[in-house]
Design a protein around this motif. Structure first.
Motif, PDB file in Angstrom:
ATOM      1  N   THR A 272       0.828  -1.206   0.000  1.00  0.00           N
ATOM      2  CA  THR A 272       0.000   0.000   0.000  1.00  0.00           C
ATOM      3  C   THR A 272       0.861   1.253   0.000  1.00  0.00           C
ATOM      4  O   THR A 272       0.631   2.189  -0.779  1.00  0.00           O
ATOM      5  N   ASP A 273       1.869   1.274   0.857  1.00  0.00           N
ATOM      6  CA  ASP A 273       2.749   2.435   0.941  1.00  0.00           C
ATOM      7  C   ASP A 273       3.484   2.670  -0.380  1.00  0.00           C
ATOM      8  O   ASP A 273       3.668   3.821  -0.799  1.00  0.00           O
ATOM      9  N   ILE A 274       3.899   1.590  -1.029  1.00  0.00           N
ATOM     10  CA  ILE A 274       4.603   1.721  -2.309  1.00  0.00           C
ATOM     11  C   ILE A 274       3.672   2.292  -3.379  1.00  0.00           C
ATOM     12  O   ILE A 274       4.031   3.234  -4.095  1.00  0.00           O
ATOM     13  N   LEU A 275       2.472   1.737  -3.478  1.00  0.00           N
ATOM     14  CA  LEU A 275       1.531   2.180  -4.514  1.00  0.00           C
ATOM     15  C   LEU A 275       1.094   3.622  -4.298  1.00  0.00           C
ATOM     16  O   LEU A 275       1.032   4.418  -5.247  1.00  0.00           O
ATOM     17  N   VAL A 276       0.799   3.975  -3.048  1.00  0.00           N
ATOM     18  CA  VAL A 276       0.369   5.345  -2.755  1.00  0.00           C
ATOM     19  C   VAL A 276       1.538   6.314  -2.926  1.00  0.00           C
ATOM     20  O   VAL A 276       1.392   7.389  -3.526  1.00  0.00           O
ATOM     21  N   GLY A 277       2.695   5.917  -2.415  1.00  0.00           N
ATOM     22  CA  GLY A 277       3.857   6.800  -2.465  1.00  0.00           C
ATOM     23  C   GLY A 277       4.356   7.084  -3.863  1.00  0.00           C
ATOM     24  O   GLY A 277       4.882   8.178  -4.130  1.00  0.00           O
ATOM     25  N   THR A 278       4.189   6.131  -4.764  1.00  0.00           N
ATOM     26  CA  THR A 278       4.660   6.328  -6.142  1.00  0.00           C
ATOM     27  C   THR A 278       3.578   6.872  -7.065  1.00  0.00           C
ATOM     28  O   THR A 278       3.829   7.084  -8.255  1.00  0.00           O
ATOM     29  N   GLY A 279       2.379   7.087  -6.525  1.00  0.00           N
ATOM     30  CA  GLY A 279       1.293   7.614  -7.353  1.00  0.00           C
ATOM     31  C   GLY A 279       0.841   6.644  -8.424  1.00  0.00           C
ATOM     32  O   GLY A 279       0.412   7.049  -9.504  1.00  0.00           O
ATOM     33  N   ALA A 280       0.937   5.336  -8.104  1.00  0.00           N
ATOM     34  CA  ALA A 280       0.647   4.308  -9.110  1.00  0.00           C
ATOM     35  C   ALA A 280      -0.837   3.970  -9.228  1.00  0.00           C
ATOM     36  O   ALA A 280      -1.220   3.175 -10.095  1.00  0.00           O
ATOM     37  N   VAL A 281      -1.672   4.555  -8.374  1.00  0.00           N
ATOM     38  CA  VAL A 281      -3.102   4.237  -8.373  1.00  0.00           C
ATOM     39  C   VAL A 281      -3.884   5.367  -9.033  1.00  0.00           C
ATOM     40  O   VAL A 281      -3.604   6.548  -8.792  1.00  0.00           O
ATOM     41  N   ARG A 282      -4.852   4.996  -9.857  1.00  0.00           N
ATOM     42  CA  ARG A 282      -5.685   5.982 -10.535  1.00  0.00           C
ATOM     43  C   ARG A 282      -7.164   5.676 -10.293  1.00  0.00           C
ATOM     44  O   ARG A 282      -7.547   4.522 -10.083  1.00  0.00           O
ATOM     45  N   GLN A 283      -7.973   6.726 -10.324  1.00  0.00           N
ATOM     46  CA  GLN A 283      -9.418   6.555 -10.230  1.00  0.00           C
ATOM     47  C   GLN A 283      -9.909   5.589 -11.302  1.00  0.00           C
ATOM     48  O   GLN A 283      -9.508   5.689 -12.460  1.00  0.00           O
ATOM     49  N   ASP A 284     -10.759   4.651 -10.911  1.00  0.00           N
ATOM     50  CA  ASP A 284     -11.393   3.665 -11.794  1.00  0.00           C
ATOM     51  C   ASP A 284     -10.451   2.565 -12.271  1.00  0.00           C
ATOM     52  O   ASP A 284     -10.781   1.832 -13.206  1.00  0.00           O
ATOM     53  N   ASP A 285      -9.296   2.408 -11.627  1.00  0.00           N
ATOM     54  CA  ASP A 285      -8.424   1.257 -11.937  1.00  0.00           C
ATOM     55  C   ASP A 285      -9.177  -0.054 -11.728  1.00  0.00           C
ATOM     56  O   ASP A 285      -8.993  -1.015 -12.473  1.00  0.00           O
ATOM     57  N   PHE A 286     -10.023  -0.076 -10.713  1.00  0.00           N
ATOM     58  CA  PHE A 286     -10.770  -1.305 -10.430  1.00  0.00           C
ATOM     59  C   PHE A 286     -11.698  -1.671 -11.579  1.00  0.00           C
ATOM     60  O   PHE A 286     -11.815  -2.840 -11.943  1.00  0.00           O
ATOM     61  N   ILE A 287     -12.375  -0.668 -12.140  1.00  0.00           N
ATOM     62  CA  ILE A 287     -13.309  -0.924 -13.239  1.00  0.00           C
ATOM     63  C   ILE A 287     -12.583  -1.582 -14.410  1.00  0.00           C
ATOM     64  O   ILE A 287     -13.112  -2.483 -15.065  1.00  0.00           O
ATOM     65  N   GLN A 288     -11.354  -1.150 -14.650  1.00  0.00           N
ATOM     66  CA  GLN A 288     -10.593  -1.680 -15.784  1.00  0.00           C
ATOM     67  C   GLN A 288     -10.151  -3.125 -15.552  1.00  0.00           C
ATOM     68  O   GLN A 288      -9.988  -3.881 -16.509  1.00  0.00           O
ATOM     69  N   GLY A 289      -9.958  -3.515 -14.295  1.00  0.00           N
ATOM     70  CA  GLY A 289      -9.372  -4.834 -14.051  1.00  0.00           C
ATOM     71  C   GLY A 289     -10.171  -5.795 -13.206  1.00  0.00           C
ATOM     72  O   GLY A 289      -9.712  -6.889 -12.892  1.00  0.00           O
ATOM     73  N   LYS A 290     -11.404  -5.420 -12.829  1.00  0.00           N
ATOM     74  CA  LYS A 290     -12.142  -6.246 -11.867  1.00  0.00           C
ATOM     75  C   LYS A 290     -12.458  -7.651 -12.377  1.00  0.00           C
ATOM     76  O   LYS A 290     -12.497  -8.613 -11.607  1.00  0.00           O
ATOM     77  N   MET A 291     -12.705  -7.788 -13.685  1.00  0.00           N
ATOM     78  CA  MET A 291     -13.106  -9.089 -14.206  1.00  0.00           C
ATOM     79  C   MET A 291     -11.985 -10.119 -14.113  1.00  0.00           C
ATOM     80  O   MET A 291     -12.225 -11.322 -14.155  1.00  0.00           O
ATOM     81  N   LYS A 292     -10.756  -9.655 -13.973  1.00  0.00           N
ATOM     82  CA  LYS A 292      -9.641 -10.591 -13.862  1.00  0.00           C
ATOM     83  C   LYS A 292      -9.723 -11.406 -12.578  1.00  0.00           C
ATOM     84  O   LYS A 292      -9.389 -12.590 -12.561  1.00  0.00           O
ATOM     85  N   TRP A 293     -10.156 -10.761 -11.487  1.00  0.00           N
ATOM     86  CA  TRP A 293     -10.141 -11.453 -10.201  1.00  0.00           C
ATOM     87  C   TRP A 293     -11.514 -11.558  -9.536  1.00  0.00           C
ATOM     88  O   TRP A 293     -11.721 -12.430  -8.699  1.00  0.00           O
ATOM     89  N   TYR A 294     -12.449 -10.662  -9.867  1.00  0.00           N
ATOM     90  CA  TYR A 294     -13.661 -10.579  -9.064  1.00  0.00           C
ATOM     91  C   TYR A 294     -14.965 -10.701  -9.858  1.00  0.00           C
ATOM     92  O   TYR A 294     -16.014 -10.248  -9.398  1.00  0.00           O
ATOM     93  N   GLY A 295     -14.912 -11.341 -10.988  1.00  0.00           N
ATOM     94  CA  GLY A 295     -16.106 -11.493 -11.808  1.00  0.00           C
ATOM     95  C   GLY A 295     -17.199 -12.306 -11.136  1.00  0.00           C
ATOM     96  O   GLY A 295     -18.387 -12.114 -11.406  1.00  0.00           O
ATOM     97  N   ALA A 296     -16.816 -13.214 -10.233  1.00  0.00           N
ATOM     98  CA  ALA A 296     -17.795 -14.093  -9.583  1.00  0.00           C
ATOM     99  C   ALA A 296     -18.127 -13.665  -8.157  1.00  0.00           C
ATOM    100  O   ALA A 296     -18.902 -14.330  -7.477  1.00  0.00           O
ATOM    101  N   GLU A 297     -17.553 -12.562  -7.691  1.00  0.00           N
ATOM    102  CA  GLU A 297     -17.781 -12.114  -6.315  1.00  0.00           C
ATOM    103  C   GLU A 297     -19.169 -11.488  -6.155  1.00  0.00           C
ATOM    104  O   GLU A 297     -19.736 -10.927  -7.107  1.00  0.00           O
ATOM    105  N   LYS A 298     -19.703 -11.570  -4.949  1.00  0.00           N
ATOM    106  CA  LYS A 298     -20.960 -10.894  -4.628  1.00  0.00           C
ATOM    107  C   LYS A 298     -20.651  -9.458  -4.232  1.00  0.00           C
ATOM    108  O   LYS A 298     -20.064  -9.197  -3.186  1.00  0.00           O
ATOM    109  N   ILE A 299     -21.048  -8.544  -5.103  1.00  0.00           N
ATOM    110  CA  ILE A 299     -20.753  -7.124  -4.919  1.00  0.00           C
ATOM    111  C   ILE A 299     -22.074  -6.358  -5.006  1.00  0.00           C
ATOM    112  O   ILE A 299     -22.874  -6.605  -5.906  1.00  0.00           O
ATOM    113  N   PRO A 300     -22.326  -5.423  -4.085  1.00  0.00           N
ATOM    114  CA  PRO A 300     -23.588  -4.672  -4.147  1.00  0.00           C
ATOM    115  C   PRO A 300     -23.660  -3.813  -5.409  1.00  0.00           C
ATOM    116  O   PRO A 300     -22.637  -3.377  -5.943  1.00  0.00           O
TER     117      PRO A 300
END
Length: 309
Positions: A272-300
């Protein structure tokens, strides 16, 4: 002529009486035992119904959706403008009027406060009620702090203005209230998840672990991971323009790609510290990659899990 009973007749009579008493006793004991079992089963079913009812009435999906649109979204709209303006001050400060910009931020925070304060959450949803209150406190402080900062902005060099805003105690407190509200919202999502799952949520036992090994992170379900991320963001004061799930997917990508292992990183906090500190996270990153890991998860069915903001 009276016939006297023999000794054996007396013994036989006594045996018959004891047998009858035993049968009667066993009969009533059976009734009592059966009644207790039925009552215990009824109580068990009643307790389950009460627990289920609590989950459905306190943190059902309709309440989450209502909170999202009427309380979270107005704050998010302010937050988006806040980060845009802070970025403009840093990059285009010499071509801007910082005092005027901050004045507009104060007015916007006040307007969003007026919108959110008219909303309410049911008393059966205490976490959502608390999140509502904390978003209000955050907006109020943002408005008041920005208003008082206008005069400072006029007498301050533009190149240090953004850093001075970051260090201001009132702005820091405003961000802290927002992070607390965010955590309470995501905690509510976990409570919703518990009502739609038959078994205990995967990884729920690891939530209190600090630091959290990556091996335990990999065993958590999506909503539990988000809950954990919001706790880290609150603790470390990570007030950022992206959502917790955007940071979450970054952590997963680092693990799955082998980058975490190459960097000899073994805990979620380190990643977490590495990703936040290097500015590697962007808004909506999850939308772009969610199907890779969470396509079958129960999400509201909340927009920030399914569409870009």
């Amino acid at each position: 002529m009276n016939k006297r009973l023999s000794r054996s007749d007396y013994i036989f009579s006594v045996i018959i009486i004891f047998m009858l008493l035993g049968v009667v006793g066993a009969f009533f004991y059976g009734i009592q035992l059966g009644t207790e079992r039925v009552e215990a089963k009824q109580q068990e079913l009643l307790d389950k119904d009460i627990e289920k009812a609590k989950g459905e009435t306190s943190y059902n999906q309709s309440y989450l959706v209502s909170f999202y649109h009427t309380i979270y979204l107005p704050f998010k709209e302010f937050q988006t403008v806040w980060f845009k303006d802070m970025n403009d001050i840093e990059i285009r400060g010499n071509t801007l009027d910082p005092a005027a910009l901050i004045k507009e931020l104060s007015k916007l925070a006040s307007a969003k406060y007026d919108t959110v304060v008219t909303q309410s959450m049911p008393s059966t949803s205490p976490l959502l009620q608390d999140a509502h209150k904390n978003y209000l406190k955050s907006l109020k402080l943002f408005s008041e702090a920005a208003k008082s900062f206008q005069t400072k902005a006029n007498s301050m060099q533009v190149n240090v203005l953004a850093s001075e805003i970051d260090k201001d105690a009132y702005f820091i407190e405003a961000k802290s209230f927002a992070l607390q509200a965010q955590k309470q919202f995501y905690d509510s999502i976990v409570l919703w998840n518990e009502t739609v799952e038959v078994n205990a949520l995967k990884g729920a036992l690891f939530v209190g672990h600090d630091p959290l090994p990556l091996t335990e992170w990999n065993q958590m379900n999506f909503n539990i991971k988000n809950q954990y991320i919001t706790a880290i963001m609150l603790k470390n004061k990570y007030f950022k323009p992206y959502n917790p799930q955007d940071l979450l997917i970054g952590i997963d990508d680092m693990i799955k790609s082998g980058q975490a292992k190459k960097m000899n990183v073994s805990t979620v906090q380190e990643l977490t510290d590495i990703l936040v500190g290097t500015g590697a996270v962007r808004q909506d990153d999850f939308i772009q990659g969610k199907m890779k890991w969470y396509g079958a998860e129960k999400i509201p069915q909340l927009p920030f899990f399914f569409s870009t903001n």
